[in-house]
Design an enzyme around this catalytic site. Structure first.
Site, PDB file in Angstrom:
ATOM      1  CE1 TYR A  41       1.098 -11.977   5.530  1.00 55.68           C
ATOM      2  CE2 TYR A  41       1.099 -14.340   5.322  1.00 55.68           C
ATOM      3  CZ  TYR A  41       0.446 -12.979   5.720  1.00 55.68           C
ATOM      4  OH  TYR A  41      -0.721 -13.131   6.716  1.00 55.68           O
ATOM      5  CD  GLU A  43       2.841  -8.791   8.611  1.00 57.10           C
ATOM      6  OE1 GLU A  43       2.073  -9.262   9.146  1.00 57.10           O
ATOM      7  OE2 GLU A  43       3.836  -8.330   9.210  1.00 57.10           O
ATOM      8  CG  ASP A 187     -16.528   6.790   0.738  1.00 58.06           C
ATOM      9  OD1 ASP A 187     -16.121   6.241  -0.136  1.00 58.06           O
ATOM     10  OD2 ASP A 187     -17.402   6.209   1.515  1.00 58.06           O
ATOM     11  CB  THR A 213     -14.289   1.085  -4.391  1.00 63.07           C
ATOM     12  OG1 THR A 213     -14.875   1.698  -5.422  1.00 63.07           O
ATOM     13  CG2 THR A 213     -14.868   1.043  -3.386  1.00 63.07           C
ATOM     14  CE  LYS A 216     -18.419   0.503  -4.853  1.00 66.75           C
ATOM     15  NZ  LYS A 216     -18.883   1.147  -3.602  1.00 66.75           N
ATOM     16  NE  ARG A 222     -15.741  -7.721  -5.642  1.00 67.79           N
ATOM     17  CZ  ARG A 222     -16.532  -6.726  -5.797  1.00 67.79           C
ATOM     18  NH1 ARG A 222     -17.002  -6.156  -4.604  1.00 67.79           N
ATOM     19  NH2 ARG A 222     -17.355  -6.488  -6.954  1.00 67.79           N
TER      20      ARG A 222
HETATM   21  C1  LIG Z   1     -19.101   0.942  -2.467  1.00 65.51           C
HETATM   22  C2  LIG Z   1     -18.887   1.993  -1.197  1.00 65.51           C
HETATM   23  C3  LIG Z   1     -18.009   1.810   0.120  1.00 65.51           C
HETATM   24  C4  LIG Z   1     -17.535   0.323   0.243  1.00 65.51           C
HETATM   25  O1  LIG Z   1     -16.955  -0.425  -0.493  1.00 65.51           O
HETATM   26  P1  LIG Z   1     -16.667  -2.078  -0.090  1.00 65.51           P
HETATM   27  O2  LIG Z   1     -15.677  -2.375  -1.130  1.00 65.51           O
HETATM   28  O3  LIG Z   1     -17.898  -2.599  -0.437  1.00 65.51           O
HETATM   29  O4  LIG Z   1     -16.246  -2.099   1.246  1.00 65.51           O
HETATM   30  C5  LIG Z   1     -17.954   2.788   0.719  1.00 65.51           C
HETATM   31  N1  LIG Z   1     -18.328   4.011   0.580  1.00 65.51           N
HETATM   32  C6  LIG Z   1     -19.150   4.271  -0.542  1.00 65.51           C
HETATM   33  C7  LIG Z   1     -19.815   5.670  -0.727  1.00 65.51           C
HETATM   34  C8  LIG Z   1     -19.340   3.341  -1.552  1.00 65.51           C
HETATM   35  O5  LIG Z   1     -20.193   3.387  -2.484  1.00 65.51           O
END
Ligand SMILES: *Cc1c(COP(=O)(O)O)cnc(C)c1O
Length: 396
Positions: A41, A43, A187, A213, A216, A222
């Site tokens: 844990y 936090e 994003d 993320t 990807k 993840r």
């Molecule tokens: C994949 C993605 C997310 C979200 O990612 P998660 O890990 O599935 O929550 C947010 N914004 C964009 C543009 C994405 O391609």
């Protein structure tokens, strides 16, 4: 569960994984994810935890933060978001109040759920206005973005998409945001791995906050992360913990540190270049088979195609492909408003495939979509190709 895990490993290895958001993470990342760090844990942040015994996981998190800052040229990184969506939620929490107006790519044109879907917190708690792509070219219409920004005076502009195959012009977005006094949130969930490999433009110098993320193209565990300048560091950190999340997942954070280390190598840069070369080859080969490729090609790991010339509709096409062991997504097609297929080359490139294999994949996919070949025969041909490039070394 042991049987399911082995079955899933076989499914991943015996088919062609073309889901643009997926990849095969490294054995080192998998090992850290399955380690006793999962028991801890933690936090808070390194040096300021609410729990004892954090000396070693603090080193892991500091290492992840340092590596992320170095990799992307950022002054500050927060590596705690549990997912890409959690990172976006925290970015909004850091910069916005409920009810604020936000300008983002409309979902029909490739925006993510967190960019204003009525089914998501974003659409419920903020007032979203959508921009789109030009119907003739499929490219972002920066004049439309500017006009909408001037008309609606958003508090923040979001650039990023789940299906846009081209590079975004971050400088243009920055200029528009400055004209109306808006924050710019990038994003970069999809292209951040290409940024790490030096083959996509880096949003960090332009955006106030970058959301991403780690699973990807970046090929890590993840999870999510946030990058920003020092001025916003404390607001971003507080927006993650304690505002939107509780205890950090230390096994994932340590695995992010491993992935950032891997992504800083020349081998990863070569991988990123091959991902894009493969995507260009696959897009060209699919076009030669009669599929219509949005924007005529790709700059990235991803492409979207209209398969309606070869099949009844995108869902039928996806089903036929799945029956042959070729796994991909359907997506909204901004031009014409229909449904298409989204493909990416991150996974097959990790397996070691090159442009020659992309031509073979396009031929197999087109045969599957046309529905003329027996599925069992196609499936065998797909498995033969996939098994020649095992994602993980065989266990002895
Ligand atoms: C994949 C993605 C997310 C979200 O990612 P998660 O890990 O599935 O929550 C947010 N914004 C964009 C543009 C994405 O391609």
């Amino acid at each position: 569960m042991a049987g399911l895990v082995l079955g899933e490993a076989a499914r991943q290895a015996d088919g062609l994984q073309l889901i643009a958001a997926e990849n095969f993470t490294s054995p080192a990342v998998l090992a850290v994810l399955g380690s006793p760090l999962a028991n801890k844990y933690a936090e808070g942040y390194p040096g300021a935890r609410h729990h004892g015994g954090c000396e070693l996981v603090d080193v892991a998190e500091r290492t992840a933060v340092e590596r992320a800052c170095a990799l992307f040229g950022a002054e500050h990184a927060n590596v705690q978001p549990h997912s890409g969506s959690s990172a976006v939620l925290a970015a909004y929490a850091a910069l916005l109040r409920p009810g604020d107006r936000v300008l983002a790519m409309s979902l029909r044109h490739g925006g993510h759920l967190t960019h204003g879907s009525p089914a998501n917190f974003s659409g419920r708690w903020f007032d979203f206005v959508g921009y789109g792509v030009r119907p003739d070219t499929g490219l972002v219409d920066y004049e439309q973005v500017r006009a909408l920004a001037r008309e609606h005076r958003p508090k923040a502009i979001v650039c990023g998409s789940i299906s846009y195959p081209r590079h975004l012009d971050h400088a243009a977005f920055r200029m528009i945001a400055d004209e109306v006094g808006a924050y710019l949130i990038a994003d970069a969930a999809h292209p951040i791995g290409l940024v790490a490999g030096g083959v996509a433009p880096n949003p960090v110098p332009y955006a106030d906050v970058v959301c991403a993320t780690t699973h990807k193209v970046l090929r890590g565990p993840r999870g999510g992360m946030l990058l920003c300048g020092g001025r916003l560091a404390q607001r971003v950190d507080r927006a993650v913990f304690p505002f939107t999340q509780g205890g950090a997942q230390m096994q994932t954070i340590a695995a992010k540190a491993v992935a950032f280390g891997e992504a800083a190598t020349p081998e990863f840069a070569a991988y990123a270049r091959q991902v894009v070369a493969n995507a260009r080859a696959l897009a060209a080969a699919l076009a030669a088979e009669g599929l219509v490729v949005t924007t005529g090609g790709t700059d990235t790991h991803m492409m979207t195609v209209d398969a309606s010339a070869l099949a009844l509709d995108a869902f039928t096409a996806r089903g036929r492909l799945a029956a042959a062991g070729i796994v991909l997504d359907t997506c909204a097609l901004p031009q014409g408003g229909g449904c298409g297929l989204r493909l990416g080359t991150a996974s097959v490139t990790t397996q070691g495939m090159g442009t020659g294999e992309m031509a073979r994949i396009a031929a197999l996919a087109a045969a599957a979509i046309r529905g003329v070949e027996r599925p069992a025969r196609l499936r065998a041909a797909v498995a033969e190709l996939a098994r020649a490039f095992p994602p993980y070394p065989a266990h002895t």
